[in-house]
Scaffold this motif. Structure first.
Motif, mmCIF file in Angstrom:
data_model
loop_
_atom_site.group_PDB
_atom_site.id
_atom_site.type_symbol
_atom_site.label_atom_id
_atom_site.label_comp_id
_atom_site.label_asym_id
_atom_site.label_seq_id
_atom_site.Cartn_x
_atom_site.Cartn_y
_atom_site.Cartn_z
ATOM 1 N N ASP A 102 0.829 -1.201 0.000
ATOM 2 C CA ASP A 102 0.000 0.000 0.000
ATOM 3 C C ASP A 102 0.866 1.253 0.000
ATOM 4 O O ASP A 102 0.551 2.237 -0.686
ATOM 5 C CB ASP A 102 -0.918 -0.002 1.222
ATOM 6 C CG ASP A 102 -1.827 1.214 1.255
ATOM 7 O OD1 ASP A 102 -2.799 1.253 0.463
ATOM 8 O OD2 ASP A 102 -1.561 2.148 2.042
ATOM 9 N N ALA A 103 1.965 1.202 0.753
ATOM 10 C CA ALA A 103 2.864 2.362 0.791
ATOM 11 C C ALA A 103 3.662 2.518 -0.498
ATOM 12 O O ALA A 103 4.293 3.548 -0.714
ATOM 13 C CB ALA A 103 3.826 2.220 1.972
ATOM 14 N N GLU A 104 3.637 1.488 -1.344
ATOM 15 C CA GLU A 104 4.421 1.479 -2.581
ATOM 16 C C GLU A 104 5.909 1.638 -2.279
ATOM 17 O O GLU A 104 6.641 2.355 -2.967
ATOM 18 C CB GLU A 104 3.929 2.554 -3.554
ATOM 19 C CG GLU A 104 2.461 2.374 -3.931
ATOM 20 C CD GLU A 104 1.921 3.490 -4.821
ATOM 21 O OE1 GLU A 104 2.731 4.354 -5.240
ATOM 22 O OE2 GLU A 104 0.715 3.503 -5.085
ATOM 23 N N ALA A 105 6.346 0.955 -1.217
ATOM 24 C CA ALA A 105 7.730 1.066 -0.775
ATOM 25 C C ALA A 105 8.669 0.377 -1.767
ATOM 26 O O ALA A 105 8.512 -0.804 -2.065
ATOM 27 C CB ALA A 105 7.890 0.437 0.606
ATOM 28 N N THR A 106 9.642 1.127 -2.250
ATOM 29 C CA THR A 106 10.625 0.586 -3.185
ATOM 30 C C THR A 106 11.714 -0.173 -2.449
ATOM 31 O O THR A 106 12.244 -1.166 -2.949
ATOM 32 C CB THR A 106 11.249 1.727 -4.017
ATOM 33 O OG1 THR A 106 10.201 2.492 -4.623
ATOM 34 C CG2 THR A 106 12.165 1.187 -5.097
ATOM 35 N N VAL A 107 12.063 0.317 -1.257
ATOM 36 C CA VAL A 107 13.091 -0.319 -0.433
ATOM 37 C C VAL A 107 12.449 -0.802 0.860
ATOM 38 O O VAL A 107 11.664 -0.089 1.483
ATOM 39 C CB VAL A 107 14.246 0.659 -0.118
ATOM 40 C CG1 VAL A 107 15.221 0.055 0.889
ATOM 41 C CG2 VAL A 107 14.980 1.042 -1.405
ATOM 42 N N LEU A 108 12.802 -2.030 1.260
ATOM 43 C CA LEU A 108 12.368 -2.595 2.532
ATOM 44 C C LEU A 108 13.603 -2.939 3.348
ATOM 45 O O LEU A 108 14.462 -3.704 2.904
ATOM 46 C CB LEU A 108 11.529 -3.858 2.315
ATOM 47 C CG LEU A 108 11.286 -4.737 3.546
ATOM 48 C CD1 LEU A 108 10.466 -3.993 4.600
ATOM 49 C CD2 LEU A 108 10.611 -6.055 3.155
ATOM 50 N N VAL A 109 13.682 -2.367 4.548
ATOM 51 C CA VAL A 109 14.729 -2.724 5.508
ATOM 52 C C VAL A 109 14.076 -3.607 6.565
ATOM 53 O O VAL A 109 13.111 -3.192 7.215
ATOM 54 C CB VAL A 109 15.347 -1.468 6.152
ATOM 55 C CG1 VAL A 109 16.354 -1.866 7.228
ATOM 56 C CG2 VAL A 109 16.020 -0.600 5.092
ATOM 57 N N ALA A 123 7.140 -12.905 -2.244
ATOM 58 C CA ALA A 123 6.618 -13.086 -3.605
ATOM 59 C C ALA A 123 5.413 -12.201 -3.874
ATOM 60 O O ALA A 123 5.054 -11.973 -5.041
ATOM 61 C CB ALA A 123 6.251 -14.551 -3.825
ATOM 62 N N ASP A 124 4.789 -11.688 -2.828
ATOM 63 C CA ASP A 124 3.589 -10.858 -2.987
ATOM 64 C C ASP A 124 3.904 -9.372 -3.094
ATOM 65 O O ASP A 124 2.996 -8.566 -3.323
ATOM 66 C CB ASP A 124 2.638 -11.087 -1.805
ATOM 67 C CG ASP A 124 2.163 -12.529 -1.716
ATOM 68 O OD1 ASP A 124 1.967 -13.151 -2.778
ATOM 69 O OD2 ASP A 124 1.993 -13.020 -0.588
ATOM 70 N N LEU A 125 5.167 -8.982 -2.901
ATOM 71 C CA LEU A 125 5.520 -7.560 -2.938
ATOM 72 C C LEU A 125 5.399 -7.030 -4.368
ATOM 73 O O LEU A 125 5.883 -7.655 -5.314
ATOM 74 C CB LEU A 125 6.932 -7.350 -2.401
ATOM 75 C CG LEU A 125 7.150 -7.731 -0.929
ATOM 76 C CD1 LEU A 125 8.602 -7.491 -0.518
ATOM 77 C CD2 LEU A 125 6.203 -6.943 -0.023
ATOM 78 N N THR A 126 4.781 -5.877 -4.506
ATOM 79 C CA THR A 126 4.461 -5.349 -5.832
ATOM 80 C C THR A 126 5.356 -4.193 -6.280
ATOM 81 O O THR A 126 5.480 -3.944 -7.483
ATOM 82 C CB THR A 126 3.007 -4.862 -5.861
ATOM 83 O OG1 THR A 126 2.799 -3.925 -4.794
ATOM 84 C CG2 THR A 126 2.041 -6.038 -5.687
ATOM 85 N N HIS A 127 5.966 -3.466 -5.339
ATOM 86 C CA HIS A 127 6.763 -2.301 -5.711
ATOM 87 C C HIS A 127 8.207 -2.390 -5.238
ATOM 88 O O HIS A 127 9.058 -1.609 -5.671
ATOM 89 C CB HIS A 127 6.141 -1.024 -5.125
ATOM 90 C CG HIS A 127 4.790 -0.675 -5.665
ATOM 91 N ND1 HIS A 127 3.640 -1.300 -5.240
ATOM 92 C CD2 HIS A 127 4.406 0.228 -6.601
ATOM 93 C CE1 HIS A 127 2.602 -0.791 -5.889
ATOM 94 N NE2 HIS A 127 3.033 0.120 -6.719
ATOM 95 N N THR A 128 8.497 -3.314 -4.352
ATOM 96 C CA THR A 128 9.801 -3.362 -3.705
ATOM 97 C C THR A 128 10.860 -3.977 -4.628
ATOM 98 O O THR A 128 10.717 -5.110 -5.085
ATOM 99 C CB THR A 128 9.719 -4.180 -2.398
ATOM 100 O OG1 THR A 128 8.692 -3.627 -1.577
ATOM 101 C CG2 THR A 128 11.027 -4.157 -1.651
ATOM 102 N N THR A 129 11.900 -3.186 -4.872
ATOM 103 C CA THR A 129 12.988 -3.638 -5.741
ATOM 104 C C THR A 129 14.278 -3.890 -4.976
ATOM 105 O O THR A 129 15.233 -4.434 -5.533
ATOM 106 C CB THR A 129 13.255 -2.609 -6.851
ATOM 107 O OG1 THR A 129 13.553 -1.335 -6.247
ATOM 108 C CG2 THR A 129 12.042 -2.463 -7.757
ATOM 109 N N ARG A 130 14.338 -3.456 -3.728
ATOM 110 C CA ARG A 130 15.534 -3.680 -2.911
ATOM 111 C C ARG A 130 15.103 -4.096 -1.511
ATOM 112 O O ARG A 130 14.290 -3.417 -0.878
ATOM 113 C CB ARG A 130 16.373 -2.411 -2.827
ATOM 114 C CG ARG A 130 17.446 -2.433 -1.738
ATOM 115 C CD ARG A 130 18.625 -3.318 -2.104
ATOM 116 N NE ARG A 130 19.614 -2.596 -2.894
ATOM 117 C CZ ARG A 130 20.784 -3.082 -3.243
ATOM 118 N NH1 ARG A 130 21.101 -4.329 -2.890
ATOM 119 N NH2 ARG A 130 21.638 -2.376 -3.961
ATOM 120 N N ILE A 131 15.637 -5.228 -1.042
ATOM 121 C CA ILE A 131 15.408 -5.692 0.321
ATOM 122 C C ILE A 131 16.757 -5.718 1.029
ATOM 123 O O ILE A 131 17.719 -6.326 0.536
ATOM 124 C CB ILE A 131 14.745 -7.081 0.352
ATOM 125 C CG1 ILE A 131 13.339 -6.999 -0.267
ATOM 126 C CG2 ILE A 131 14.658 -7.613 1.786
ATOM 127 C CD1 ILE A 131 12.648 -8.344 -0.410
#
Length: 519
Positions: A102-109, A123-131
């Motif tokens: 929902d936040a459209e977070a590109t990075v997840l820490v 596998a369900d993340l839609t916007h995150t390109t970097r973990i």
């Protein structure tokens, strides 16, 4: 440092690092972080985010218990005008991924402790390109490596008052969490009015989770005052009491459940005399717990009332009004008076008319602390913020001689141990059980948590559904604090002609004999 001169979250670390670089900003699990070190780490984080394509208004998600990295990320985001989104680590994996998406977070820490949850929802993340993983991970880069690969040279972008600096999620009446967008101006308004008596000599304890405004907002206020923050990863009553003694803690904010836990564990021999002020709120407190807690710590107490959407505190019951056994004892039932710059009205929800003293209605709040709005939810924003600067709290209360008295909730929200739980979200999850024909979830009194959820279930005939089965089903889909603690099987659930469940009718028998319908 003068908290009233802070114009944005970035100013907190920039000012502190300039004025007192070698002083401690944060003490955490034996680590002592100076202002200069935090400034350097925040700059590296800002550069790492920029390298990953993050810019102004982009969202960056943080999923961990309390940790130093949260502040590195919060300050780093503020340097480049990105938005920090702290995710409730107590949620179930589907709830976590919903917020991140929902936040459209590109990075997840995310911390390695939550590797199992990450595996469940990645596998369900839609916007995150970097973990980025705090600790180690087989697939994703470690946080330290990601941060330290960058230079500490960084020129922060100039802040604007309407920059969103933090997005905190609240449960929704529709069952979907809502992202409350809090701006630099919101924090500046908060910093300019509350009187928490902090300065450079303050030792400020932060035990509330940082995904709460009582966690992150309280810590940032202390830092903005020049205080040293003493933080715990998560709350443990015995360890917290010992930490107060060891670190000479002077200030803290606690929910009533924490104060009650302190009373339940051995504290003889622990020196608590350093404490100067305890602020408490988030849920009502019994007078018995309050009085005994005041005796335990022997310091000043201040009650506060507020919401995530108001950047926290909007009313305050001052220490002078804490007078158990005295002529002002009745004020202990109140949530205090509006703080400076805050207007409070009690409104008839049906007519929109303002009500006189003593009559119960919905609490409306007008202040510069009111959020910008809910992220990507214009209709929900319009419902809660109908215009002219007012925010509709959903709490039912009355005013008397300038003091606010919380009476009930207009909405059906349950507050359990300081956590907000919306029955609609729980009901939606439970209706996925094939043995449930209909369900209503209500809050009932509980001596430990204040309130807990109870599910009233109409079972599918001959389904063989049991209470234990329903509770196990809930635990697989919802955070533990959201799960009902008991199930009653009923033959009918009362509804009005439009189909809305009559929650008040269901709750009344459990709250009979109580002066107010919150606990």
């Amino acid at each position: 440092m003068d908290i009233r001169e802070i114009t944005g979250v970035a100013d907190i670390i920039l000012t502190g690092a300039a004025e007192k670089p070698d002083a401690e900003i944060l003490v955490f699990e034996g680590r002592r972080i100076t202002w200069a070190e935090m400034r350097e780490r925040a700059a590296r984080v800002a550069n790492a985010l920029t390298a990953d394509g993050i810019g102004p208004r982009d969202r960056v998600a943080y999923l961990d218990k309390n940790g130093v990295e949260y502040f590195e990320l919060a300050f780093g985001c503020s340097f480049i005008k990105a938005v920090a989104v702290a995710v409730n680590w107590r949620l179930a994996p589907p709830e976590m991924s919903y917020i991140i998406n929902d936040a459209e977070a590109t990075v997840l820490v995310i911390h390695e402790e939550f590797a199992g949850q990450l595996a469940a929802f990645e596998a369900d993340l839609t916007h995150t390109t970097r973990i980025v993983v705090i600790g180690s991970h087989d697939t994703h880069v470690s946080y330290d490596e990601w941060r330290d690969a960058q230079s500490s040279a960084c020129d922060p972008l100039p802040p604007a008052g309407d920059d969103v600096s933090m997005q905190l999620y609240t449960s929704g009446t529709t069952g979907l969490p809502k992202g409350a967008q809090l701006t630099n101006d919101n924090f500046r308004a908060l910093f300019s009015v509350v009187e928490w008596q902090m300065d450079a000599d303050t030792r400020n304890m932060a035990v509330m989770p940082l995904f709460h405004i009582a966690g992150s907002g309280w810590a940032l206020f202390g830092m903005g005052s020049g205080a040293t923050t003493i933080m715990t990863r998560e709350f443990d009553p015995v360890a917290a009491l010992k930490l107060i003694e060891d670190e000479k803690v002077t200030h803290a904010i606690f929910v009533p459940a924490i104060l009650q836990f302190f009373l339940m564990v051995p504290s003889d021999g622990i020196d608590l005399t350093s404490m100067e002020l305890i602020v408490y709120g988030a849920s009502p407190i019994t007078q018995d717990v309050l009085v005994k807690s005041m005796e335990q710590f022997g310091c000043e107490y201040m009650q506060v009332y507020g919401l995530t959407e108001t950047t926290g505190v909007v009313t305050q019951l001052d220490p002078a009004d804490h007078d158990p056994g005295g002529p002002r004892e009745n004020l202990l039932r109140s949530a205090g008076k509006p703080v400076g710059g805050v207007e409070v009205r009690i409104v008839d929800s049906e007519t929109g008319d303002e009500l006189p003293d003593g009559e119960v209605g919905e609490v409306w709040i007008r202040t510069a602390q009111n959020m910008l709005g809910y992220w990507n939810m214009p209709e929900e924003t319009a419902k809660s913020m109908p215009g002219d600067g007012w925010f509709l709290s959903g709490d039912a209360a009355y005013m008397q001689d300038g003091y606010l008295y919380i009476h009930d909730r207009v909405k059906d929200m349950i507050i359990s141990g300081g956590e907000n739980v919306y029955p609609a979200e729980v009901e939606n999850a439970l209706m996925g059980h094939e043995g449930i024909a209909d369900v209503a979830v209500i809050g009932v009194p509980d001596d430990k948590w204040g309130e807990v959820g109870k599910a009233l279930v109409i079972p599918v005939p001959d389904s063989g559904v049991t209470e234990d089965g329903i509770l196990a089903f809930a635990r697989e889909r919802l955070a533990g604090f959201k799960c009902p603690k008991s199930v009653d099987f009923v033959e009918a659930i009362p509804r009005n002609p439009s189909g809305k469940i009559l929650k008040r009718e269901l709750r009344d028998p459990f709250w009979e004999g109580r002066e107010r319908r919150v606990n």
